[in-house]
Scaffold this active site. Structure first.
Site, PDB file in Angstrom:
ATOM      1  CD  GLU A 102      -2.842  -1.408   2.268  1.00  0.00           C
ATOM      2  OE1 GLU A 102      -4.040  -1.634   2.131  1.00  0.00           O
ATOM      3  OE2 GLU A 102      -2.291  -1.411   3.392  1.00  0.00           O
ATOM      4  CD  GLU A 122      -3.284  -6.503   3.730  1.00  0.00           C
ATOM      5  OE1 GLU A 122      -3.262  -7.271   2.737  1.00  0.00           O
ATOM      6  OE2 GLU A 122      -2.708  -5.403   3.729  1.00  0.00           O
TER       7      GLU A 122
HETATM    8  C1  3H9 Z   1      -1.246  -5.236   6.983  1.00  0.00           C
HETATM    9  O1  3H9 Z   1      -0.277  -4.844   6.393  1.00  0.00           O
HETATM   10  C2  3H9 Z   1      -2.476  -4.416   7.183  1.00  0.00           C
HETATM   11  C3  3H9 Z   1      -2.529  -3.179   6.308  1.00  0.00           C
HETATM   12  O2  3H9 Z   1      -3.184  -3.448   5.089  1.00  0.00           O
HETATM   13  C4  3H9 Z   1      -3.348  -2.078   6.935  1.00  0.00           C
HETATM   14  C5  3H9 Z   1      -2.870  -1.459   8.176  1.00  0.00           C
HETATM   15  C6  3H9 Z   1      -3.662  -0.252   8.559  1.00  0.00           C
HETATM   16  N1  3H9 Z   1       4.522  -7.639  11.792  1.00  0.00           N
HETATM   17  O3  3H9 Z   1       8.275 -14.940   8.499  1.00  0.00           O
HETATM   18  P1  3H9 Z   1       9.623 -14.751   9.055  1.00  0.00           P
HETATM   19  C7  3H9 Z   1       8.303 -11.100  12.199  1.00  0.00           C
HETATM   20  S1  3H9 Z   1      -1.282  -6.785   7.699  1.00  0.00           S
HETATM   21  C8  3H9 Z   1       5.288  -7.947  12.842  1.00  0.00           C
HETATM   22  O4  3H9 Z   1      10.226 -15.895   9.789  1.00  0.00           O
HETATM   23  P2  3H9 Z   1      10.856 -14.755   6.442  1.00  0.00           P
HETATM   24  C9  3H9 Z   1       8.073 -12.581  12.513  1.00  0.00           C
HETATM   25  O5  3H9 Z   1       7.199 -12.744  13.595  1.00  0.00           O
HETATM   26  C10 3H9 Z   1       0.341  -7.431   7.410  1.00  0.00           C
HETATM   27  N2  3H9 Z   1       6.241  -8.918  12.809  1.00  0.00           N
HETATM   28  O6  3H9 Z   1      10.664 -14.259   7.924  1.00  0.00           O
HETATM   29  C11 3H9 Z   1       9.481 -13.029  12.819  1.00  0.00           C
HETATM   30  O7  3H9 Z   1       9.803 -12.575  14.122  1.00  0.00           O
HETATM   31  P3  3H9 Z   1      10.830 -13.352  15.062  1.00  0.00           P
HETATM   32  C12 3H9 Z   1       0.490  -7.949   6.050  1.00  0.00           C
HETATM   33  C13 3H9 Z   1       6.403  -9.579  11.679  1.00  0.00           C
HETATM   34  O8  3H9 Z   1      12.077 -14.111   5.937  1.00  0.00           O
HETATM   35  C14 3H9 Z   1      10.327 -12.220  11.845  1.00  0.00           C
HETATM   36  O9  3H9 Z   1       9.522 -11.093  11.482  1.00  0.00           O
HETATM   37  N3  3H9 Z   1       1.785  -8.561   5.918  1.00  0.00           N
HETATM   38  C15 3H9 Z   1       5.627  -9.317  10.538  1.00  0.00           C
HETATM   39  O10 3H9 Z   1      10.716 -16.235   6.352  1.00  0.00           O
HETATM   40  C16 3H9 Z   1      10.710 -12.954  10.609  1.00  0.00           C
HETATM   41  O11 3H9 Z   1       9.560 -13.483   9.963  1.00  0.00           O
HETATM   42  C17 3H9 Z   1       1.993  -9.868   6.153  1.00  0.00           C
HETATM   43  O12 3H9 Z   1       1.094 -10.609   6.481  1.00  0.00           O
HETATM   44  C18 3H9 Z   1       4.652  -8.294  10.621  1.00  0.00           C
HETATM   45  N4  3H9 Z   1       3.876  -7.960   9.559  1.00  0.00           N
HETATM   46  O13 3H9 Z   1       9.617 -14.162   5.649  1.00  0.00           O
HETATM   47  C19 3H9 Z   1       3.409 -10.345   5.952  1.00  0.00           C
HETATM   48  N5  3H9 Z   1       6.017 -10.138   9.532  1.00  0.00           N
HETATM   49  O14 3H9 Z   1      12.134 -13.324  14.322  1.00  0.00           O
HETATM   50  C20 3H9 Z   1       3.811 -11.320   7.000  1.00  0.00           C
HETATM   51  C21 3H9 Z   1       7.004 -10.883  10.037  1.00  0.00           C
HETATM   52  O15 3H9 Z   1      10.802 -12.592  16.305  1.00  0.00           O
HETATM   53  N6  3H9 Z   1       5.195 -11.703   6.920  1.00  0.00           N
HETATM   54  N7  3H9 Z   1       7.247 -10.568  11.321  1.00  0.00           N
HETATM   55  O16 3H9 Z   1      10.260 -14.732  15.178  1.00  0.00           O
HETATM   56  C22 3H9 Z   1       5.666 -12.598   6.038  1.00  0.00           C
HETATM   57  O17 3H9 Z   1       4.948 -13.119   5.199  1.00  0.00           O
HETATM   58  C23 3H9 Z   1       7.104 -12.988   6.159  1.00  0.00           C
HETATM   59  O18 3H9 Z   1       7.571 -12.536   7.404  1.00  0.00           O
HETATM   60  C24 3H9 Z   1       8.052 -12.440   5.061  1.00  0.00           C
HETATM   61  C25 3H9 Z   1       9.507 -12.792   5.425  1.00  0.00           C
HETATM   62  C26 3H9 Z   1       7.691 -13.108   3.715  1.00  0.00           C
HETATM   63  C27 3H9 Z   1       7.938 -10.971   4.929  1.00  0.00           C
END
Ligand code: 3H9
Length: 642
Positions: A102, A122
């Site tokens: 976004e 999301e």
């Molecule tokens: C959103 O954006 C809403 C908006 O539209 C509107 C808002 C108003 N937040 O997965 P990993 C942490 S909703 C906080 O193992 P990878 C995760 O817990 C969001 N923490 O890494 C972990 O922590 P720890 C939409 C987050 O390299 C560490 O980062 N976005 C978040 O295998 C590493 O994560 C998503 O749903 C977060 N958003 O993969 C994306 N994301 O090291 C969700 C991750 O302490 N994330 N963490 O255990 C992913 O899909 C994967 O993390 C990504 C990297 C592909 C980015």
């Protein structure tokens, strides 16, 4: 967290908020301020937004979702970027997801490395995009692409994103340099319209109805995908500001929902699973692996190992069995080619990395051996006797068993510290769950290696203690027993299955048994009875003794017409079970589901009390990833705790 430097008249704003540059309050504020600073700087003509670390902004900070929203709010920040006096270019590597994408849509341009992906995931967190994802995406890439992206939550790779118009350019090599060059080039041309002011054409109502039908079917009770579709329709039919207000209201409503809380619980449990706090040893390097047994399970495990790039040795009893094992493996890769997951060449390369034979001497230098032969103690023990004689003393030796006691399998094995149970789920190259079962002699290094292997195979590891069925099958047994109790108390079999489907399971307990075959659990019960254990007769036993083993015998709990997998209520089954069934109160679908999921949670509590599972979220992961428990309900332990 934010730094600004420059390349001539181009400013480069770098976001550095490890691990994934999530858009917490401080980062939103930093970007907000950066727009002001750069708008006021007359020496700057354009801005590149780039991120440090492994990824572009991966989205809103999910840890903030349980708390009140704090300004600056993300939709306002995206508007501010769009209205900036200088054109911003988002330079994307890794993943631009959710709020990250976004923000990129607030920028006037988007360039991405060819390895990057973008998306709006999301719905997988039980919410809808909350910062214009449902409103700007259709204006950027058209309604159909937006509906697909937002309602599935599946990210797309850069090349696809380019073809859909989600990004403007795909680059290779040095992202920063390429993005700066891009930003400089576009200054020589008229600027494109900001996305918020672009027109959007809504398809006709029949198209929307079709989408709604398809998504309702797919979602199986999950609300976010349908609410997302509703937002997209409003975005296609109403002015920008109205659609933004509708999206924001939907986002805030869902953010506070039970489903979103459940999905966040699973999100964090999944990420915590590969690195439990008690793992205190360095894993061994695994550079080669072997599988003993080329049946469905063995071939699936071999495929998973090959997918992870490990050379694999496949051992079977004799030449004929070796050929069968190789054929099973080839079938798996051919299936992947048919589904477009692998190219022919990749499938061939997978096969080329397999050495197959019946001689254990092939294993003399293998780092890891996984036994996946028939579920019979003496057969498995014979395998480990041979492995003990032929493998390196430091080779990790694992048994894939669902029910047997790994301590008995490993009895007499030299160096038992390198022995461990690894319970894969079928098909092993697809299912995400891996139960890791250490014995009292398993070393910390071997345990850590089990977890490292799970990471390499892209699986979700859960440590389980030794008991009948470990975590997953033990709860499954209790679940099935409770379902049989309901049948005995007069609830129709079909009503139980329908109730569990309505609860979000893909299948009910009886349909699932008919699909998998009733004889497996029957044989296991018979084995226990033969060993002198007191195992009461089940209704399933009565059916198997009457030759009803499920779909493979054209009947089990249900009847099946030839070539048709639709379960039909069976008079034969009713007659066979009649003496065991009393008439009882008619239960609602909700109370049936509550009884069955309650039974799972009760068994889960016992499992925790005995130390078989280390934490409730491990049990939830097992049920969600191995047994079809609806993810959006958070698993049986979350459901009772919540
Ligand atoms: C959103 O954006 C809403 C908006 O539209 C509107 C808002 C108003 N937040 O997965 P990993 C942490 S909703 C906080 O193992 P990878 C995760 O817990 C969001 N923490 O890494 C972990 O922590 P720890 C939409 C987050 O390299 C560490 O980062 N976005 C978040 O295998 C590493 O994560 C998503 O749903 C977060 N958003 O993969 C994306 N994301 O090291 C969700 C991750 O302490 N994330 N963490 O255990 C992913 O899909 C994967 O993390 C990504 C990297 C592909 C980015």
């Amino acid at each position: 967290m934010i730094s600004i430097d420059r390349d001539g008249d181009i400013a480069i704003v770098t976001v550095d908020n490890p691990p994934v540059n999530a858009l917490g309050q401080a980062l939103r504020q930093g970007l907000w301020d950066a727009v002001g600073t750069l708008d006021a700087d007359d020496t700057i003509r354009a801005v590149v937004l780039i991120c440090a670390g492994r990824t572009f902004i991966a989205g809103a900070d999910v840890t903030e979702f349980g708390k009140p929203p704090m300004p600056p709010h993300l939709p306002d920040l995206v508007d501010r970027l769009e209205q900036a006096a200088k054109p911003w270019t988002a330079a994307i590597h890794g993943s631009a997801l959710g709020g990250g994408f976004e923000v990129a849509m607030g920028c006037r341009f988007r360039v991405a490395l060819d390895t990057a992906s973008v998306g709006l995931p999301e719905v997988s967190l039980g919410i809808v995009p909350g910062a214009s994802g449902t409103v700007r995406t259709p204006r950027l890439a058209g309604v159909e692409a937006a509906v697909d992206l937002v309602t599935t939550g599946r990210p797309v790779k850069a090349a696809k994103a380019l073809s859909l118009g989600l990004i403007d350019a795909l680059v290779t090599g040095d992202l920063r340099a390429e993005a700066v060059a891009f930003a400089r080039t576009v200054l020589t041309q008229p600027l494109p319209q900001p996305i918020s002011t672009r027109p959007v054409t809504s398809p006709d109502p029949a198209w929307w109805d079709e989408q709604k039908k398809a998504i309702t079917k797919r979602a199986k009770g999950e609300i976010a995908p349908l609410r997302a579709l509703d937002c997209l329709r409003v975005a296609a039919e109403k002015p920008f500001a109205d659609a933004m207000a509708h999206e924001r209201a939907t986002f805030l409503d869902l953010r506070a929902s039970d489903q979103a809380a459940a999905l966040r619980h699973i999100f964090f449990a999944e990420r915590a699973a590969p690195k439990p706090a008690h793992l205190n040893a360095k894993p061994k390097d695994i550079r080669s692996a072997a599988v003993i047994g080329g049946g469905t399970m063995g071939a699936g495990i071999a495929a998973a190992l090959r997918d992870a790039g490990l050379p694999v040795i496949l051992i079977e009893r004799d030449d004929e069995a070796v050929q069968r094992g190789l054929a099973n493996l080839r079938n798996i890769f051919d299936g992947a080619v048919k589904r477009g997951k692998l190219t022919e060449a990749q499938a061939q390369a997978r096969m080329d990395g397999v050495t197959a034979g019946s001689d254990y001497a092939l294993l003399a230098d293998t780092d890891l051996v996984i036994e996946a032969v028939f579920e019979d103690l003496s057969v498995k023990r014979a395998v480990f006797t041979q492995l003990g004689q032929t493998c390196r003393p430091d080779a990790i030796l694992a048994t894939n068993t669902s029910y047997l006691d790994p301590r008995l399998i490993a009895q007499g094995l030299p160096h038992p510290d390198r022995f461990i149970g690894l319970h894969f789920f079928s098909p092993a190259n697809v299912m995400k769950l891996l139960e890791i079962v250490p014995t009292p002699t398993t070393s910390n290094e071997t345990l850590a290696t089990g977890f490292a292997l799970a990471r390499a195979l892209n699986k979700i590891p859960v440590q389980a203690g030794i008991c009948d069925g470990f975590i997953g099958n033990r709860i499954l047994k209790r679940y099935r027993a409770e379902a049989e109790t309901l049948v005995r108390q007069g609830t129709p079999i079909a009503a139980i299955d329908a109730a569990m489907r309505a609860h979000g399971f893909a299948m009910g307990p009886f349909e699932a048994q008919d699909l998998g075959g009733l004889d497996i659990a029957y044989l296991q019960r018979e084995g226990a009875r033969a060993a002198g254990q007191d195992v009461p007769e089940t209704l399933g036993d009565i059916l198997v003794r009457a030759g009803r083993k499920g779909q493979k015998t054209a009947g089990g709990w249900y009847d099946y017409a030839p070539g048709d997998r639709t379960p039909q209520p069976s008079e034969t089954t009713a007659a066979l079970l009649a003496d065991h069934i009393t008439t009882g109160p008619v239960l609602t679908a909700e109370s049936i589901a509550a009884r069955l999921t309650g039974a799972m949670a009760a068994e889960g509590k016992a499992i925790l009390a005995e130390g078989i599972a280390l934490k409730p979220s491990d049990i939830d992961l097992v049920k969600v990833h191995g047994y079809g428990y609806p993810r959006w309900r958070g698993g049986p332990m979350f459901a009772v705790a919540g």
